[in-house]
Design an enzyme around this catalytic site. Structure first.
Site, PDB file in Angstrom:
ATOM      1  N   PHE A  85      11.832   3.217 -18.808  1.00 39.35           N
ATOM      2  CA  PHE A  85      11.650   4.366 -17.899  1.00 39.35           C
ATOM      3  C   PHE A  85      12.919   4.587 -17.097  1.00 39.35           C
ATOM      4  CE2 PHE A  85       9.127   6.713 -14.522  1.00 39.35           C
ATOM      5  CZ  PHE A  85       8.720   7.732 -15.376  1.00 39.35           C
ATOM      6  N   GLY A  86      14.035   4.686 -17.832  1.00 45.14           N
ATOM      7  CA  GLY A  86      15.320   4.974 -17.202  1.00 45.14           C
ATOM      8  C   GLY A  86      15.588   6.470 -17.200  1.00 45.14           C
ATOM      9  N   ARG A  87      16.872   6.800 -17.267  1.00 47.08           N
ATOM     10  CA  ARG A  87      17.285   8.210 -17.144  1.00 47.08           C
ATOM     11  C   ARG A  87      16.624   9.120 -18.182  1.00 47.08           C
ATOM     12  NH1 ARG A  87      22.303   5.135 -16.117  1.00 47.08           N
ATOM     13  NH2 ARG A  87      22.050   4.632 -18.308  1.00 47.08           N
ATOM     14  N   ILE A  88      16.744   8.745 -19.475  1.00 47.40           N
ATOM     15  CA  ILE A  88      16.266   9.658 -20.527  1.00 47.40           C
ATOM     16  C   ILE A  88      14.738   9.715 -20.546  1.00 47.40           C
ATOM     17  CG2 ILE A  88      16.263  10.091 -23.021  1.00 47.40           C
ATOM     18  CD1 ILE A  88      19.110   8.727 -23.041  1.00 47.40           C
TER      19      ILE A  88
ATOM     20  N   SER B 137       7.923  -0.446 -18.427  1.00 46.76           N
ATOM     21  CA  SER B 137       9.347  -0.739 -18.307  1.00 46.76           C
ATOM     22  C   SER B 137       9.524  -2.049 -17.587  1.00 46.76           C
ATOM     23  CB  SER B 137      10.050   0.388 -17.544  1.00 46.76           C
ATOM     24  OG  SER B 137      11.447   0.290 -17.720  1.00 46.76           O
ATOM     25  N   ARG B 138      10.727  -2.597 -17.698  1.00 48.18           N
ATOM     26  CA  ARG B 138      11.035  -3.871 -17.051  1.00 48.18           C
ATOM     27  C   ARG B 138      10.831  -3.754 -15.544  1.00 48.18           C
ATOM     28  NH1 ARG B 138      16.593  -5.943 -19.361  1.00 48.18           N
ATOM     29  NH2 ARG B 138      17.302  -4.234 -18.047  1.00 48.18           N
TER      30      ARG B 138
ATOM     31  N   THR C  41      14.043   7.930 -29.975  1.00 45.21           N
ATOM     32  CA  THR C  41      15.425   8.392 -29.795  1.00 45.21           C
ATOM     33  C   THR C  41      16.272   7.271 -29.202  1.00 45.21           C
ATOM     34  OG1 THR C  41      14.892   9.242 -27.602  1.00 45.21           O
ATOM     35  CG2 THR C  41      14.850  10.832 -29.415  1.00 45.21           C
TER      36      THR C  41
ATOM     37  N   ARG D 168      17.003   3.260 -30.215  1.00 45.07           N
ATOM     38  CA  ARG D 168      17.809   2.623 -31.252  1.00 45.07           C
ATOM     39  C   ARG D 168      16.879   2.202 -32.378  1.00 45.07           C
ATOM     40  NH1 ARG D 168      21.563   4.849 -29.696  1.00 45.07           N
ATOM     41  NH2 ARG D 168      23.540   4.066 -28.904  1.00 45.07           N
TER      42      ARG D 168
ATOM     43  N   GLU E  87      22.376   2.604 -39.667  1.00 45.82           N
ATOM     44  CA  GLU E  87      22.852   3.980 -39.925  1.00 45.82           C
ATOM     45  C   GLU E  87      24.166   3.967 -40.684  1.00 45.82           C
ATOM     46  OE1 GLU E  87      22.891   5.944 -36.109  1.00 45.82           O
ATOM     47  OE2 GLU E  87      20.774   5.541 -35.794  1.00 45.82           O
TER      48      GLU E  87
ATOM     49  N   HIS F  82      20.565  11.160 -36.007  1.00 47.33           N
ATOM     50  CA  HIS F  82      21.125  10.713 -34.724  1.00 47.33           C
ATOM     51  C   HIS F  82      21.799  11.868 -33.965  1.00 47.33           C
ATOM     52  CE1 HIS F  82      22.695   6.865 -32.558  1.00 47.33           C
ATOM     53  NE2 HIS F  82      22.473   7.852 -31.706  1.00 47.33           N
TER      54      HIS F  82
HETATM   55  P1  NAP Z   1      18.669   3.536 -18.919  1.00 53.36           P
HETATM   56  O1  NAP Z   1      18.679   4.549 -17.840  1.00 53.36           O
HETATM   57  O2  NAP Z   1      19.429   2.275 -18.745  1.00 53.36           O
HETATM   58  O3  NAP Z   1      17.140   3.200 -19.273  1.00 53.36           O
HETATM   59  C1  NAP Z   1      16.732   2.091 -20.033  1.00 53.36           C
HETATM   60  C2  NAP Z   1      15.346   1.688 -19.577  1.00 53.36           C
HETATM   61  O4  NAP Z   1      14.845   0.658 -20.435  1.00 53.36           O
HETATM   62  C3  NAP Z   1      15.306   1.117 -18.158  1.00 53.36           C
HETATM   63  O5  NAP Z   1      14.130   1.592 -17.544  1.00 53.36           O
HETATM   64  C4  NAP Z   1      15.234  -0.386 -18.406  1.00 53.36           C
HETATM   65  O6  NAP Z   1      14.661  -1.114 -17.349  1.00 53.36           O
HETATM   66  C5  NAP Z   1      14.337  -0.401 -19.608  1.00 53.36           C
HETATM   67  N1  NAP Z   1      14.418  -1.658 -20.345  1.00 53.36           N
HETATM   68  C6  NAP Z   1      15.528  -2.317 -20.731  1.00 53.36           C
HETATM   69  N2  NAP Z   1      15.200  -3.416 -21.428  1.00 53.36           N
HETATM   70  C7  NAP Z   1      13.851  -3.453 -21.473  1.00 53.36           C
HETATM   71  C8  NAP Z   1      12.908  -4.344 -22.033  1.00 53.36           C
HETATM   72  N3  NAP Z   1      13.316  -5.423 -22.723  1.00 53.36           N
HETATM   73  N4  NAP Z   1      11.589  -4.082 -21.890  1.00 53.36           N
HETATM   74  C9  NAP Z   1      11.179  -2.983 -21.211  1.00 53.36           C
HETATM   75  N5  NAP Z   1      12.037  -2.091 -20.642  1.00 53.36           N
HETATM   76  C10 NAP Z   1      13.353  -2.321 -20.786  1.00 53.36           C
HETATM   77  O7  NAP Z   1      19.225   4.165 -20.273  1.00 53.36           O
HETATM   78  P2  NAP Z   1      19.150   5.684 -20.771  1.00 53.36           P
HETATM   79  O8  NAP Z   1      20.352   6.426 -20.340  1.00 53.36           O
HETATM   80  O9  NAP Z   1      17.805   6.243 -20.471  1.00 53.36           O
HETATM   81  O10 NAP Z   1      19.295   5.436 -22.345  1.00 53.36           O
HETATM   82  C11 NAP Z   1      18.324   4.669 -23.047  1.00 53.36           C
HETATM   83  C12 NAP Z   1      18.801   4.386 -24.462  1.00 53.36           C
HETATM   84  O11 NAP Z   1      18.725   5.571 -25.237  1.00 53.36           O
HETATM   85  C13 NAP Z   1      20.272   3.964 -24.583  1.00 53.36           C
HETATM   86  O12 NAP Z   1      20.436   2.573 -24.370  1.00 53.36           O
HETATM   87  C14 NAP Z   1      20.634   4.374 -25.986  1.00 53.36           C
HETATM   88  O13 NAP Z   1      20.503   3.293 -26.874  1.00 53.36           O
HETATM   89  C15 NAP Z   1      19.622   5.462 -26.333  1.00 53.36           C
HETATM   90  N6  NAP Z   1      20.264   6.785 -26.513  1.00 53.36           N
HETATM   91  C16 NAP Z   1      20.138   7.406 -27.711  1.00 53.36           C
HETATM   92  C17 NAP Z   1      20.699   8.652 -27.894  1.00 53.36           C
HETATM   93  C18 NAP Z   1      20.559   9.359 -29.199  1.00 53.36           C
HETATM   94  O14 NAP Z   1      21.489  10.050 -29.592  1.00 53.36           O
HETATM   95  N7  NAP Z   1      19.433   9.271 -29.865  1.00 53.36           N
HETATM   96  C19 NAP Z   1      21.410   9.267 -26.857  1.00 53.36           C
HETATM   97  C20 NAP Z   1      21.510   8.602 -25.643  1.00 53.36           C
HETATM   98  C21 NAP Z   1      20.934   7.350 -25.479  1.00 53.36           C
HETATM   99  P3  NAP Z   1      15.572  -1.648 -16.105  1.00 53.36           P
HETATM  100  O15 NAP Z   1      15.629  -0.486 -15.167  1.00 53.36           O
HETATM  101  O16 NAP Z   1      14.847  -2.823 -15.584  1.00 53.36           O
HETATM  102  O17 NAP Z   1      16.932  -2.008 -16.685  1.00 53.36           O
END
Ligand code: NAP
Length: 325
Positions: free
Chosen positions: A158-161, A181-182, A242, A244, A273, A291
């Site tokens: 439950f981060g940014r995206i 989420s963590r 979306t 990994r 990929e 992707h």
């Molecule tokens: P973010 O803001 O860091 O959000 C990640 C979330 O996952 C946080 O809420 C984090 O919790 C939680 N988390 C991490 N490890 C966990 C676990 N083991 N169990 C449960 N929750 C966990 O990242 P974001 O910007 O939203 O991006 C998320 C991911 O999307 C990226 O890492 C990337 O791989 C992928 N992405 C894909 C595309 C695409 O083109 N398809 C584009 C952009 C990003 P905490 O707050 O505790 O750390």
């Protein structure tokens, strides 16, 4: 070191504006052919460049980084995910790593919504049918999908995206939001998105009509959604990824899509990929995108400029704005 003399390698083509920004300031090697770089070429680059700007298509492991002191001191990654980089090896070799958070949030959340809609409304199936000349005209039972309004979207991570996806789904499509989420989001964020945190992944899976994955890739989340987790989902639920590719066990997913345990899935990312698991390619009820999460002109330019901002900080000896290692 003066900024002009900093040697920078950009491993793939970037939007012109972002390439131009870097070449105006540094001694930059671009990849005009846009061919993926071999591990040997990447390893060699660590002896030739002060800064390397890699992307998700460059696997930078401990062998490439090497233990001996190298010239490269910064990996300014083009992208927010960094599971393709061995962060521990970078730390050990004194190589800083930065990413590009935030600037791709909206584009990726848009794509998550696109996958949710495409999977729920079967629009991929419809387009294939029409283009193949198989459409026989309107009829009441033709390609009936599922409505989203009033349904429950479960977000894993439950981060940014994830939060941007929740905003679209809740305020735009009338969906109820659950998340696992963590860490917990701030109460005002939860209130603003109508989001409820689940204590366990199993509870989220059990209660959601659509599940969308937004955790980072890597060892901690590898196969987080496997046969057991899919079995916990509602019969006929939809799974969207979306994040990994490694987060899902794709054999288990293919089996669930074949049996109808899941009605549909939407994927943007895959474990190795550009290989797409063969078990999925023949299935009508899975949407397969190459992707494209951040693939808008505006976003890709912003990503390049964000990576460049980290190079600028490195060049001037300032704190790196998006340092992850
Ligand atoms: P973010 O803001 O860091 O959000 C990640 C979330 O996952 C946080 O809420 C984090 O919790 C939680 N988390 C991490 N490890 C966990 C676990 N083991 N169990 C449960 N929750 C966990 O990242 P974001 O910007 O939203 O991006 C998320 C991911 O999307 C990226 O890492 C990337 O791989 C992928 N992405 C894909 C595309 C695409 O083109 N398809 C584009 C952009 C990003 P905490 O707050 O505790 O750390």
């Amino acid at each position: 070191m003066t900024a002009k003399r900093l040697r920078v390698l950009v491993t793939r083509r970037w939007p012109e504006a972002a390439e131009h920004y870097l070449t105006e300031r540094y001694e930059v090697t671009l990849n005009a052919e846009d061919a993926p770089m071999s591990p040997a070429r990447l390893a060699q680059a660590f002896d030739e460049y002060d800064v390397i700007c890699p992307t998700v298509s460059d696997k930078i492991d401990a062998d490439i980084i090497g233990a001996a002191p190298r010239l490269t001191r910064l990996l300014a990654n083009f992208g927010v995910g960094f599971d393709h980089i061995d962060i521990a090896a970078c730390k050990a070799a004194n190589v800083a790593v930065t990413n590009t958070p935030g600037v791709l949030t909206d584009a990726t959340a848009d794509l998550a919504m696109a996958l949710i809609l495409t999977a729920a409304r079967r629009t991929g199936e419809g387009e294939r049918e029409l283009r193949d000349g198989r459409w026989s005209g309107w009829r009441p039972t033709h390609l009936m999908g599922r409505s989203l309004s009033g349904k429950t979207l479960g977000l894993v991570g439950f981060g940014r995206i994830a939060q941007a996806t929740a905003h679209r789904a809740h305020h735009g499509f009338g969906m109820n939001i659950l998340y696992y989420s963590r860490s917990a989001a701030a109460p005002d964020v939860e209130r603003g998105l109508g989001a409820n945190r689940m204590a366990t992944l199993e509870e989220l899976l059990r209660r959601s009509d659509v599940v969308s994955l937004h955790v980072p890739g890597g060892a901690e989340t590898s196969n987080m959604i496997g046969a057991k987790e899919i079995a916990a989902m509602k019969p006929g639920a939809i799974l969207v990824n979306t994040a990994r590719g490694g987060v899902i066990d794709h054999d288990a997913l293919a089996a669930a899509l074949k049996s109808g345990a899941l009605s549909a899935a939407g994927l943007d990312v895959y474990p190795a990929e550009p290989v797409v698991p063969a078990s999925l390619l023949g299935l009508e009820n899975v949407v397969l995108l190459p992707h494209l999460g951040s693939a808008t002109v505006e976003t890709r330019e912003a990503m390049g400029l964000r990576a460049a901002a980290n190079v600028n900080a490195f060049a001037s000896g300032s704190p790196l704005p998006d340092r992850i290692a």
